[in-house]
Design an enzyme around this catalytic site. Structure first.
Site, PDB file in Angstrom:
ATOM      1  CE  LYS A  41       5.392   5.303   6.762  1.00 49.58           C
ATOM      2  NZ  LYS A  41       5.134   6.691   7.071  1.00 49.58           N
ATOM      3  CG  ASP A  87       3.801  13.158   4.618  1.00 48.67           C
ATOM      4  OD1 ASP A  87       3.902  12.854   5.819  1.00 48.67           O
ATOM      5  OD2 ASP A  87       4.383  14.130   4.116  1.00 48.67           O
ATOM      6  CD  GLU A  93      -2.402  -1.143   2.852  1.00 46.58           C
ATOM      7  OE1 GLU A  93      -2.283  -0.148   3.607  1.00 46.58           O
ATOM      8  OE2 GLU A  93      -2.987  -2.179   3.175  1.00 46.58           O
ATOM      9  CB  CYS A 138      10.055  51.552  -6.601  1.00 46.02           C
ATOM     10  SG  CYS A 138      10.471  51.348  -4.865  1.00 46.02           S
ATOM     11  CB  CYS A 153       6.979  49.968  -4.232  1.00 47.30           C
ATOM     12  SG  CYS A 153       7.853  48.719  -5.185  1.00 47.30           S
ATOM     13  CB  CYS A 178      12.893  48.559  -4.015  1.00 47.87           C
ATOM     14  SG  CYS A 178      11.459  47.719  -4.719  1.00 47.87           S
ATOM     15  CE  LYS A 228       9.171   6.468   6.709  1.00 49.06           C
ATOM     16  NZ  LYS A 228       9.817   7.250   7.718  1.00 49.06           N
ATOM     17  CE  LYS A 264      -0.579  -1.807   6.088  1.00 53.57           C
ATOM     18  NZ  LYS A 264      -1.856  -1.108   6.242  1.00 53.57           N
ATOM     19  CB  CYS A 305      10.501  47.933  -0.949  1.00 56.62           C
ATOM     20  SG  CYS A 305       9.918  49.442  -1.747  1.00 56.62           S
ATOM     21  CE1 TYR A 324      -3.204   2.493   8.759  1.00 53.17           C
ATOM     22  CE2 TYR A 324      -3.455   4.351   7.263  1.00 53.17           C
ATOM     23  CZ  TYR A 324      -3.025   3.834   8.471  1.00 53.17           C
ATOM     24  OH  TYR A 324      -2.428   4.644   9.387  1.00 53.17           O
TER      25      TYR A 324
HETATM   26  S1  IVH Z   1      -0.279   0.538   8.735  1.00 56.47           S
HETATM   27  C1  IVH Z   1       0.357  -0.896  13.260  1.00 56.47           C
HETATM   28  N1  IVH Z   1      -0.690   1.596   6.410  1.00 56.47           N
HETATM   29  O1  IVH Z   1       2.612   5.642   8.704  1.00 56.47           O
HETATM   30  C2  IVH Z   1       0.781   0.046  12.197  1.00 56.47           C
HETATM   31  N2  IVH Z   1       0.249   2.959   8.116  1.00 56.47           N
HETATM   32  O2  IVH Z   1       5.349   5.759   9.850  1.00 56.47           O
HETATM   33  C3  IVH Z   1      -0.354   0.324  11.297  1.00 56.47           C
HETATM   34  N3  IVH Z   1       0.649   5.273   7.436  1.00 56.47           N
HETATM   35  O3  IVH Z   1       1.759   5.431  12.095  1.00 56.47           O
HETATM   36  C4  IVH Z   1       0.052   1.263  10.257  1.00 56.47           C
HETATM   37  N4  IVH Z   1      -0.100   5.046   5.380  1.00 56.47           N
HETATM   38  O4  IVH Z   1       0.157   6.672  10.535  1.00 56.47           O
HETATM   39  C5  IVH Z   1      -0.229   1.789   7.647  1.00 56.47           C
HETATM   40  N5  IVH Z   1      -1.136   2.408   4.282  1.00 56.47           N
HETATM   41  C6  IVH Z   1      -0.703   2.614   5.535  1.00 56.47           C
HETATM   42  C7  IVH Z   1      -0.217   3.851   5.972  1.00 56.47           C
HETATM   43  C8  IVH Z   1       0.256   4.005   7.274  1.00 56.47           C
HETATM   44  C9  IVH Z   1       0.409   5.883   6.265  1.00 56.47           C
HETATM   45  C10 IVH Z   1       1.234   5.932   8.619  1.00 56.47           C
HETATM   46  C11 IVH Z   1       0.666   5.511   9.943  1.00 56.47           C
HETATM   47  C12 IVH Z   1       1.832   5.035  10.755  1.00 56.47           C
HETATM   48  C13 IVH Z   1       2.964   5.719  10.069  1.00 56.47           C
HETATM   49  C14 IVH Z   1       4.278   5.014  10.365  1.00 56.47           C
END
Ligand code: IVH
Length: 666
Positions: A114, A116, A112, A407, A427, A404, A310, A286, A422, A223
């Site tokens: 991740k 932000d 999946e 001007c 201006c 500036c 990452k 996972k 300025c 998720y």
């Molecule tokens: S699973 C038990 N799935 O990333 C852990 N986390 O850096 C369950 N996050 O704390 C997390 N996308 O807030 C999971 N598809 C995803 C995610 C995800 C973002 C975040 C989550 C976690 C953090 C860890």
């Protein structure tokens, strides 16, 4: 040691008073953080001294807004984080470990994106949303139900949900576009920028005022089904089940078997990630079979059967060709780096911010340097550092200008500030920026009125003050180079559409010092007209949440300036006054045209009723005023009821409100 009974009494009185100021008067006298601190102190006191009783305490009032906002909530089981794999090898090791655990190399995993964002836990009962909690320290989180209900894709009622409790985990995030807009507006207001979408999302969710959260445009992905644990067998099924119930789930999630397939899929993500409308900072792998995953257990921090991969921070090297100094509307002069165009994070980058002169100097960045650039928060390109070893000796140190660039006025640096300014109010560079800001998407949102066109209009003397925009006609526009009849008409129509923008946009557009979108919203809901804002005293201004004494003084000085007073009266003269409330989403439905205020407690959480009202086209306001069409009254209504009666505003009880929503009587 203070006596706990006395302290609790003191705290209850204070909190009740602040609740009243916040909800009834819309004029809190303390910052949100102070209020939160007091609530927490009282909660801790009540928890350790059960004899104090909390039935009548402000901490015990449910269904309110700030009363439950940010209260600590204990998680049913720890909300864990993820272990990280920083490179291919570490990911491969993880897969080998999982292989040993399940006894085959052909391990089935779910891959999946991740996201932000900010982790949240959502609680439902019998398919209805009950509560949303932040992760907090993993054991205790904060109740953010009051703002979560403003996240547009949070389902309030689920389809085919299990009876009883359902607990789901997800991520609240801000799409790239919304993040950019928010930062644009903050930059325009001289507010500090959010470093990444995660911080911005956290800021938006941790608000006392749900209207602010709403305006930020948060989204959600879910998720994980935390409870009931045995609802499904695999993570793939979990995502399918979540989706069937109506939750948004991370897109492009895949079930993969074995290392080769996994690595191939991971590699494909390196490019695809940039095409998404939201930022991701990696991928999550996972173990698909959930009972096996649970059997692996967890460390103190993270479950063993999943891992985050990452993305390495994407940095590229290019040449800094020149630096252009530009003056902003408030007079600050800042450097922009012009680069040899280079691909980075899915786009071609040819410009990057150098933030300010001092920062650029301290990093010893020189013109002609090979420089490393990356995207801050995945989105905004910035120059990180020069490659000093590659210098030829031809590089030129950055010279901060003395004059500036627009001007020629001598620049000044105010005490305690890093920025060059300025000082010339007239201006032309500053004026152009001011008009660009006025017309920008974040403010009056006038389609097609960009910097080039505005520069021509200013140069031709066709606009001098904001109101002049609304006085333009086709003949004026046709005098502008390259302007044809068709585009002139389109522009006039776009300008006309902006006449009825909400007051907060107009306040933002006028560029009051220190006033970003957030503060503009607060000011609009407090004063309800530009004229009232112009007349507000420093004291009145200070009573507005998020307006400190310094900002109040600056706003006051702005309002006292005859030039600005003239702008406002001219705008009023052309019918641009700022609408007092932005029509609720679409505003269609059986409650169209209604302006409602809620008071008291109801059979369901108040936020849920408010959301239903909005969905039915009503506008939900926080304070009683003459513009309110009905007050919706629950049990133990507050002061608002007297206020409404004093203004002869008709009341609805919960049952009649529900009938209206269903369109049963009109
Ligand atoms: S699973 C038990 N799935 O990333 C852990 N986390 O850096 C369950 N996050 O704390 C997390 N996308 O807030 C999971 N598809 C995803 C995610 C995800 C973002 C975040 C989550 C976690 C953090 C860890």
């Amino acid at each position: 040691m203070t006596d706990p009974t006395r302290r609790a009494e003191e705290l209850r009185q204070l909190i009740s008073r602040y609740n009243y100021e916040y909800h009834q008067l819309d004029a809190p006298s303390v910052p949100d953080a102070e209020y939160d601190r007091l609530v927490r102190e009282l909660q801790a006191l009540e928890a350790s001294h059960p004899e104090l009783g909390s039935e009548a305490s402000p901490t015990g009032l449910v269904g309110g807004q700030a009363d439950s906002a940010f209260s600590p909530v204990r998680h049913r089981r720890p909300v864990l984080s993820l272990q990280n794999a920083l490179d291919q090898e570490e990911l491969q090791e993880f897969m080998a470990r999982m292989g040993r655990a399940v006894g085959t190399d052909e391990v089935a995993v779910d891959l999946e994106p991740k996201i932000d964002g900010l982790s949240v836990v959502l609680r439902y009962r019998d398919g209805r949303f009950q509560q949303g909690i932040t992760r907090g320290d993993g054991t205790v989180g904060e109740d953010v139900s009051h703002t979560l209900v403003e996240v547009r894709d949070l389902p309030h009622t689920l389809k085919g949900a299990p009876a009883g409790e359902l607990e789901v985990r997800g991520e609240v995030y801000l799409a790239k576009e919304a993040f950019l807009r928010l930062n644009e507006a903050r930059e325009a207001a001289g507010e500090p920028l959010f470093a990444n979408p995660r911080n911005a999302a956290a800021g938006a969710l941790r608000q006392l005022d749900p209207a602010v959260t709403k305006s930020r445009g948060l989204n959600l992905f879910c998720y994980e089904i935390r409870h009931p644990e045995d609802l499904v067998e695999t993570q793939t099924e979990a995502l399918a089940a979540l989706m069937a119930m109506g939750f948004p789930v991370p897109p492009d999630s895949q079930r993969l078997v074995g290392w080769d397939d996994l690595w191939q899929a991971v590699s494909l993500w390196q490019e695809r990630r940039h095409q998404l409308p939201f930022a991701i900072d990696g991928l999550v792998v996972k173990l698909d079979h959930l009972p096996t995953a649970r059997a692996q257990g967890a460390t103190a921090k993270a479950p063993r059967a999943m891992i985050a991969f990452k993305f390495p921070p994407e940095e590229v090297v290019t040449t800094l060709e020149r630096v252009v100094w530009q003056v902003g509307r408030s007079g600050t002069v800042t450097p922009t780096a012009y680069l040899t165009p280079v691909r980075l994070g899915g786009t071609v980058v040819s410009r990057a911010t150098l933030h300010n002169a001092q920062l650029a100097k301290s990093r010893d960045i020189r013109i002609g340097d090979r420089v490393v650039i990356r995207k801050a928060g995945e989105i905004i390109p910035e120059v990180v550092r020069p490659l000093a070893a590659e210098r030829t000796g031809q590089e030129q140190p950055l010279e901060a200008p003395r004059q500036c660039p627009a001007c020629g006025s001598a620049l000044v640096r105010n005490e305690g500030e890093t920025a060059l300014r300025c000082p010339n109010e007239a201006c032309p560079g500053r004026q152009l920026e001011a008009f660009c800001h006025f017309a920008s998407r974040a403010a009056m949102d006038i389609d097609g009125l960009g910097p080039k066109l505005l520069a021509s209009l200013l140069e031709a003397g066709l606009v001098k003050t904001p109101a002049d925009l609304y006085r333009l006609d086709e003949r004026d526009l046709l005098t502008v180079p390259r302007m044809a009849a068709r585009s002139a008409q389109n522009l006039l129509a776009a300008i006309d559409r902006s006449r009825r923008r909400p007051l907060w946009r107009l306040i933002l557009a006028l560029g009051l010092p220190q006033v970003g979108a957030h503060a503009a919203e607060r000011l609009a809901s407090r004063f309800e007209s530009l004229f009232a804002l112009l007349e507000a005293s420093e004291e009145d201004l200070c009573a507005v949440p998020d307006v400190g004494p310094l900002t109040a003084r600056q706003i006051r000085a702005w309002a006292a300036d005859p030039v600005h007073r003239q702008w406002v009266s001219e705008l009023a003269g052309v019918g641009v006054l700022g609408e007092v409330a932005e029509p609720a989403h679409g505003g269609e439905g059986p409650l169209r045209g209604e302006r409602l205020v809620f008071t008291g407690s109801f059979a369901v959480p108040r936020q849920e009723l408010m959301a239903a009202a909005r969905a039915a086209g009503a506008l939900v306001l926080s304070a009683v005023s003459r513009r309110v069409t009905h007050l919706v009254v629950g049990d133990k209504p507050g002061q608002k009821r007297q206020e409404a009666e004093a203004l002869a505003i008709p009341l609805w009880d919960e049952a009649s409100f529900r009938r209206k929503i269903e369109g049963q009587d009109s």
